[in-house]
Design a protein around this motif. Structure first.
Motif, PDB file in Angstrom:
ATOM      1  N   ASP A   1      51.003  35.331  22.560  1.00  0.00           N
ATOM      2  CA  ASP A   1      49.789  34.524  22.692  1.00  0.00           C
ATOM      3  C   ASP A   1      49.517  34.183  24.158  1.00  0.00           C
ATOM      4  OD1 ASP A   1      47.680  32.925  21.128  1.00  0.00           O
ATOM      5  OD2 ASP A   1      48.528  31.404  22.465  1.00  0.00           O
ATOM      6  N   THR A   2      50.580  33.846  24.906  1.00  0.00           N
ATOM      7  CA  THR A   2      50.414  33.538  26.329  1.00  0.00           C
ATOM      8  C   THR A   2      49.937  34.754  27.099  1.00  0.00           C
ATOM      9  OG1 THR A   2      52.070  31.783  26.335  1.00  0.00           O
ATOM     10  CG2 THR A   2      51.660  32.868  28.428  1.00  0.00           C
ATOM     11  N   VAL A   3      50.608  35.881  26.896  1.00  0.00           N
ATOM     12  CA  VAL A   3      50.228  37.109  27.594  1.00  0.00           C
ATOM     13  C   VAL A   3      48.815  37.525  27.184  1.00  0.00           C
ATOM     14  CG1 VAL A   3      50.772  39.561  27.904  1.00  0.00           C
ATOM     15  CG2 VAL A   3      52.621  37.867  27.849  1.00  0.00           C
ATOM     16  N   GLY A   4      48.513  37.442  25.887  1.00  0.00           N
ATOM     17  CA  GLY A   4      47.207  37.856  25.395  1.00  0.00           C
ATOM     18  C   GLY A   4      46.079  36.970  25.886  1.00  0.00           C
ATOM     19  N   THR A   5      46.302  35.665  25.893  1.00  0.00           N
ATOM     20  CA  THR A   5      45.282  34.729  26.374  1.00  0.00           C
ATOM     21  C   THR A   5      44.979  34.968  27.849  1.00  0.00           C
ATOM     22  OG1 THR A   5      45.935  33.048  24.758  1.00  0.00           O
ATOM     23  CG2 THR A   5      44.757  32.289  26.716  1.00  0.00           C
ATOM     24  N   THR A   6      46.037  35.150  28.640  1.00  0.00           N
ATOM     25  CA  THR A   6      45.852  35.400  30.070  1.00  0.00           C
ATOM     26  C   THR A   6      45.183  36.748  30.306  1.00  0.00           C
ATOM     27  OG1 THR A   6      47.876  34.117  30.451  1.00  0.00           O
ATOM     28  CG2 THR A   6      47.040  35.399  32.294  1.00  0.00           C
ATOM     29  N   PHE A   7      45.578  37.743  29.512  1.00  0.00           N
ATOM     30  CA  PHE A   7      44.975  39.071  29.615  1.00  0.00           C
ATOM     31  C   PHE A   7      43.475  39.034  29.274  1.00  0.00           C
ATOM     32  CE2 PHE A   7      43.855  43.199  27.719  1.00  0.00           C
ATOM     33  CZ  PHE A   7      44.199  44.059  28.758  1.00  0.00           C
TER      34      PHE A   7
ATOM     35  N   LEU B   1      44.619  41.571  33.233  1.00  0.00           N
ATOM     36  CA  LEU B   1      45.825  41.966  33.956  1.00  0.00           C
ATOM     37  C   LEU B   1      47.082  41.475  33.232  1.00  0.00           C
ATOM     38  CD1 LEU B   1      44.666  40.991  37.558  1.00  0.00           C
ATOM     39  CD2 LEU B   1      44.812  43.314  36.640  1.00  0.00           C
ATOM     40  N   LEU B   2      48.192  42.143  33.523  1.00  0.00           N
ATOM     41  CA  LEU B   2      49.510  41.696  33.070  1.00  0.00           C
ATOM     42  C   LEU B   2      50.316  41.278  34.293  1.00  0.00           C
ATOM     43  CD1 LEU B   2      49.343  44.525  30.701  1.00  0.00           C
ATOM     44  CD2 LEU B   2      50.547  42.526  29.845  1.00  0.00           C
TER      45      LEU B   2
ATOM     46  N   SER C   1      44.130  46.631  38.767  1.00  0.00           N
ATOM     47  CA  SER C   1      42.752  46.793  38.298  1.00  0.00           C
ATOM     48  C   SER C   1      42.590  46.202  36.904  1.00  0.00           C
ATOM     49  CB  SER C   1      42.386  48.284  38.261  1.00  0.00           C
ATOM     50  OG  SER C   1      42.485  48.840  39.550  1.00  0.00           O
ATOM     51  N   PRO C   2      41.617  45.326  36.705  1.00  0.00           N
ATOM     52  CA  PRO C   2      41.421  44.737  35.373  1.00  0.00           C
ATOM     53  C   PRO C   2      41.178  45.803  34.312  1.00  0.00           C
ATOM     54  CG  PRO C   2      40.193  43.510  37.016  1.00  0.00           C
ATOM     55  CD  PRO C   2      40.703  44.740  37.704  1.00  0.00           C
ATOM     56  N   ALA C   3      41.663  45.534  33.117  1.00  0.00           N
ATOM     57  CA  ALA C   3      41.617  46.515  32.034  1.00  0.00           C
ATOM     58  C   ALA C   3      40.271  46.520  31.337  1.00  0.00           C
ATOM     59  CB  ALA C   3      42.707  46.195  31.020  1.00  0.00           C
ATOM     60  N   VAL C   4      39.994  47.641  30.687  1.00  0.00           N
ATOM     61  CA  VAL C   4      38.824  47.736  29.816  1.00  0.00           C
ATOM     62  C   VAL C   4      39.252  47.978  28.377  1.00  0.00           C
ATOM     63  CG1 VAL C   4      37.329  48.564  31.654  1.00  0.00           C
ATOM     64  CG2 VAL C   4      38.619  50.215  30.300  1.00  0.00           C
TER      65      VAL C   4
END
Length: 494
Positions: A438-444, A449-450, A74-77
């Motif tokens: 930065d990669t994880v954050g940009t995609t998030f 999602l992670l 489920s996408p985060a808020v």
């Protein structure tokens, strides 16, 4: 192997038919299913089942409860770091006092990776624990280590995951690192965990005393000069229960004895790098030769285990210190690529180094097996060749396998960062951590999602492999949280 039968043992021709006909899109679904009736009754009725996929689908629906998709989809808020803290509750599982279906009993609260990975996984758990410790979830972290201790006491090793079909293989042996992360010095707890470390070591070294120079047995390989190194292995030479269809196709395309290919595929799964050009002759999976290779990271982790036991100071300390010295010398003789300036894997059958540079080259730095000169040379090679815009490349080969370029994986980022820091390469370590966040954050920011893996060239979701990229995701959460907190990093936001 444990005495518990796997789904292949129980369902034989039914499992083969379900998997080979792709009755369910993901082969792991059927082997995780719960039977609604006694197995003997199911198999009796299967023998009389009319031919055809429709009848088989109906039979599966009538006789099995299929697992649902796991958490983390489920996408985060919340912002990234807060989302990771909130995910621990979603990924936590209550104890399973009695095994059901293919699941092994787990007596403690624990955390699973997410998605299709509904059970504890061995090496995933250490990297997940990094985030649990950061967020004060010590009960869950200790529950994982206690569960691992139970598994070693029951089976001699930590299985790949807590399923009967994983009992023939383990994963990279990081239990000693989990103990180091958590052990609070209580004498009964510390003694039990130390005993488990010794038992795990004995499992990896089984048969070492009988293996002659130039021969291999189980997970040990005695080189021509008498040096001993370890390899990955599985005693079964059949398709993996959870990837039956894929393994049958791979073996059929190989032109080799199918049992040999199945064992190499199983050994590749034990490596955690399932699958990678590290284990191949070329780019094609049917050329897999995992059991012929002494991997640098496996031997580094076992050096770490031997060193950790030696550091306990008990009556066996000097024995394990001697084993660590012997392994370090063997690694220097056979796994150091002097011309390239980094550690690499060794082809046991062909008695030669496998020259490609991979992220596994950082494992000797993590455990302190490298000299300062070797670490300096490795750092230079990594900075020049493995560093990508979004973190650290896994390998430099683009094969379509998920443990190859352009993918980057959280555990390899952390091993690199921790190893480089150990030898004073702080700037490069921080750079890798910042690129990864930065990669994880940009995609998030795009998806909410992670993911289990990322494309470190395009700062997006990773691909390849034999199943769809999963969300959740335990080790990504743990490593990313550790990097953000350690370096006070600010992930990108929309």
């Amino acid at each position: 192997m444990g005495a518990e039968p796997s789904p292949a043992d129980l369902y034989g021709p039914l499992l083969a038919k379900v998997q080979e006909r792709a009755i369910l899109p993901d082969g792991k679904t059927f082997v995780d299913a719960l039977p609604r009736r006694p197995v003997a009754d199911i198999m009796r009725d299967f023998a009389a089942l009319p031919a055809g996929d429709a009848a088989l689908r109906a039979f599966i629906a009538a006789n099995f409860d299929l697992p649902t998709q796991g958490t983390g989809a489920s996408p985060a808020v919340l912002p990234l770091r807060a989302h990771i803290r909130a995910l621990w509750k979603e990924l936590a599982r209550a104890p399973e006092q009695a095994a059901s279906g293919s699941a092994l009993a787990v007596q403690h609260r624990h955390v699973v990776p997410g998605g299709r990975f509904r059970e504890i996984y061995y090496w995933d758990s250490f990297f997940t624990m990094l985030g649990l410790v950061r967020d004060g979830e010590l009960e869950l972290a200790n529950g994982i280590v206690d569960a691992m201790t139970d598994l070693i006491e029951a089976h001699g090793h930590v299985p790949n995951g807590t399923r009967t079909y994983y009992l023939g293989r383990s994963q990279p042996p990081l239990f000693h690192m989990m103990v180091e992360l958590l052990d609070d010095g209580r004498s009964n707890v510390a003694a039990r965990r130390l005993s488990a470390m010794k038992r795990e070591h004995a499992w990896w070294m089984a048969g070492a005393g009988e293996v002659e120079p130039g021969r291999s047995g189980a997970r040990v390989a005695r080189l021509a000069d008498g040096d001993l190194l370890n390899r990955y292995w599985d005693p079964r030479d059949t398709p993996r229960d959870e990837s039956w269809r894929e393994d049958v196709a791979t073996a059929a395309a190989s032109g080799r004895p199918v049992g040999e290919v199945y064992r190499d595929l199983r050994a590749g799964a034990e490596s955690g790098w399932d699958f990678s050009s590290r284990w191949l002759d070329g780019d094609a999976l049917p050329s897999i030769r995992t059991t012929a290779i002494a991997p640098v990271d496996l031997n580094a982790f076992l050096f770490g285990l031997e060193t950790a036991i030696a550091a306990s100071g008990d009556g066996d300390a000097e024995h394990y210190a001697g084993l660590a010295r012997e392994r370090r010398a063997a690694m220097n003789r056979h796994l150091w690529h002097a011309e390239g300036g980094y550690f690499a894997d060794f082809d046991v059958e062909r008695a030669r180094l496998r020259p490609p540079l991979t992220a596994a080259a950082l494992a000797p730095l993590l455990v302190g097996a490298a000299t300062q000169e070797q670490a300096d040379s490795t750092a230079a090679a990594v900075a020049e060749r493995l560093l990508a815009p979004g973190g650290l490349h896994t390998t430099l080969a683009a094969t379509g396998q998920q443990w190859d370029r352009p993918n980057g994986w959280a555990p390899l980022q952390w091993i690199a960062v921790a190893g480089l820091k150990r030898y004073g390469h702080d700037a490069l370590a921080r750079d890798i951590a910042a690129r990864w966040v930065d990669t994880v954050g940009t995609t998030f920011a795009r998806t909410g999602l992670l993911f289990e893996k990322y494309d470190v060239e395009q700062a997006g979701v990773g691909g390849g492999g034999e199943y769809a990229t999963q969300t959740g995701f335990g080790w990504t959460n743990g490593v990313t949280a550790d990097f953000i907190d350690r370096y006070d990093l600010s992930p990108p936001r929309e």
